[in-house]
Enzyme design. Structure first.
Site, PDB file in Angstrom:
ATOM      1  N   THR A   1       0.866  -1.182   0.000  1.00  0.00           N
ATOM      2  CA  THR A   1       0.000   0.000   0.000  1.00  0.00           C
ATOM      3  C   THR A   1       0.899   1.226   0.000  1.00  0.00           C
ATOM      4  O   THR A   1       2.109   1.121   0.226  1.00  0.00           O
ATOM      5  CB  THR A   1      -0.911   0.046   1.246  1.00  0.00           C
ATOM      6  OG1 THR A   1      -0.086   0.278   2.397  1.00  0.00           O
ATOM      7  CG2 THR A   1      -1.671  -1.254   1.437  1.00  0.00           C
TER       8      THR A   1
ATOM      9  N   ALA B   1       3.002  -1.257   4.656  1.00  0.00           N
ATOM     10  CA  ALA B   1       2.244  -0.055   5.030  1.00  0.00           C
ATOM     11  C   ALA B   1       3.239   1.082   5.225  1.00  0.00           C
ATOM     12  O   ALA B   1       4.299   0.893   5.855  1.00  0.00           O
ATOM     13  CB  ALA B   1       1.466  -0.307   6.316  1.00  0.00           C
TER      14      ALA B   1
ATOM     15  N   ILE C   1       7.200  -2.262   7.123  1.00  0.00           N
ATOM     16  CA  ILE C   1       7.071  -0.810   7.147  1.00  0.00           C
ATOM     17  C   ILE C   1       7.815  -0.165   5.974  1.00  0.00           C
ATOM     18  O   ILE C   1       9.024  -0.342   5.822  1.00  0.00           O
ATOM     19  CB  ILE C   1       7.606  -0.233   8.487  1.00  0.00           C
ATOM     20  CG1 ILE C   1       7.046  -1.031   9.681  1.00  0.00           C
ATOM     21  CG2 ILE C   1       7.256   1.245   8.584  1.00  0.00           C
ATOM     22  CD1 ILE C   1       5.530  -1.101   9.776  1.00  0.00           C
ATOM     23  N   LYS C   2       7.039   0.577   5.189  1.00  0.00           N
ATOM     24  CA  LYS C   2       7.632   1.272   4.037  1.00  0.00           C
ATOM     25  C   LYS C   2       8.217   2.597   4.484  1.00  0.00           C
ATOM     26  O   LYS C   2       7.536   3.423   5.095  1.00  0.00           O
ATOM     27  CB  LYS C   2       6.553   1.549   2.986  1.00  0.00           C
ATOM     28  CG  LYS C   2       6.403   0.435   2.000  1.00  0.00           C
ATOM     29  CD  LYS C   2       5.246   0.699   1.110  1.00  0.00           C
ATOM     30  CE  LYS C   2       5.635   0.846  -0.314  1.00  0.00           C
ATOM     31  NZ  LYS C   2       4.436   0.960  -1.180  1.00  0.00           N
ATOM     32  N   ILE C   3       9.491   2.764   4.152  1.00  0.00           N
ATOM     33  CA  ILE C   3      10.230   3.952   4.571  1.00  0.00           C
ATOM     34  C   ILE C   3      10.892   4.534   3.326  1.00  0.00           C
ATOM     35  O   ILE C   3      11.480   3.776   2.537  1.00  0.00           O
ATOM     36  CB  ILE C   3      11.288   3.550   5.609  1.00  0.00           C
ATOM     37  CG1 ILE C   3      10.565   2.874   6.782  1.00  0.00           C
ATOM     38  CG2 ILE C   3      12.153   4.718   6.019  1.00  0.00           C
ATOM     39  CD1 ILE C   3      11.227   2.938   8.084  1.00  0.00           C
TER      40      ILE C   3
END
Ligand code: E4P
Length: 227
Positions: free
Chosen positions: A27, A65, A93-95
């Site tokens: 996402t 996310a 976790i998208k960073i």
């Protein structure tokens, strides 16, 4: 090569999982906006659905996310990532691949929180993601090709570099923003681990006019044959 659905729409995700067996979901803030639902509602629905399907945990079904994109500092990124990670063991976790983002991902991975270094547009960025042990790296294909670049070599370079240094599979390459069947094939030929694309992109990739034409030919033959 794995297929991830690039979407925050729970109905699309369920459909793609049930019909052609997607291996994960990515996402981003734009997808969440397009779902028409609040961020935390979307995350709650995704976590609940993973439980209902008995695919709990990022190892079984990773769901990426993204943290609030306004956050620039590593310590704040880490705090935001921890909040999302606490919601479900499926969340990766998208960073963003900035210097602070790399530092945040490095620290999170050391604590066992899996990360996806996103907004990657160069092989050099992909190298630093692997060196710091992110689970995923997301080189964007569609955005570059929309601007006239050919990405086949770009993805081939990243996979070759990863192979050279034993990073293949350790940091998995998600070819992101994939828009066409040709891009899917380019990524597969290069040996990328994953493509993530919208539902319509996958559906287009399954269609071929000769398949329809072949069905017409066989139907005519069937109709002229005694059963
Ligand atoms: C990848 O993880 C991103 O969510 C995505 O591919 C970005 O593409 P978009 O242009 O479809 O939002």
């Amino acid at each position: 090569m794995k297929y991830f659905l690039d979407s925050a729409k729970i109905d699309e995700i369920k459909y793609a999982y049930n019909t052609f067996g997607i291996d994960g979901v990515t996402t981003n803030p734009r997808h969440v906006m397009l779902s028409g639902k609040p961020f935390l509602t979307v995350l709650g629905e995704l976590a609940e659905w993973a439980e209902s399907e008995n695919i709990v945990g990022w190892e079984k079904f990773p769901i990426s996310a993204e943290i609030d994109p306004h956050i620039e500092r590593a310590d704040e990124m880490i705090a935001a990532a921890k909040k999302i990670s606490a919601l479900s063991p499926n969340f990766v976790i998208k960073i963003p691949c900035t210097e602070d983002g790399i530092a945040a991902a490095r620290a999170l991975e050391k604590e066992g929180i899996r990360t996806n270094l996103t907004l990657v547009f160069s092989a050099a960025q992909a190298i630093i993601a692997a060196k710091n042990n992110s689970l995923f790296v997301s080189p964007f294909i569609g955005w570059k090709e929309d601007n006239g670049e050919d990405c086949a070599q770009y993805i081939a370079d990243i996979t070759e570099i990863y192979r050279n240094y034993g990073w293949l599979g350790k940091t998995q390459i998600i070819c992101a923003a994939v828009r066409t069947p040709k891009q899917i094939v380019d990524c597969a030929v290069a040996g990328a681990d994953i493509v993530t694309a919208g539902l319509a992109v996958f559906q287009n990739s399954f269609r071929h006019p000769y398949t329809r034409q072949g069905m017409d030919i066989f139907r005519e033959a069937w109709d002229n044959t005694a059963v």
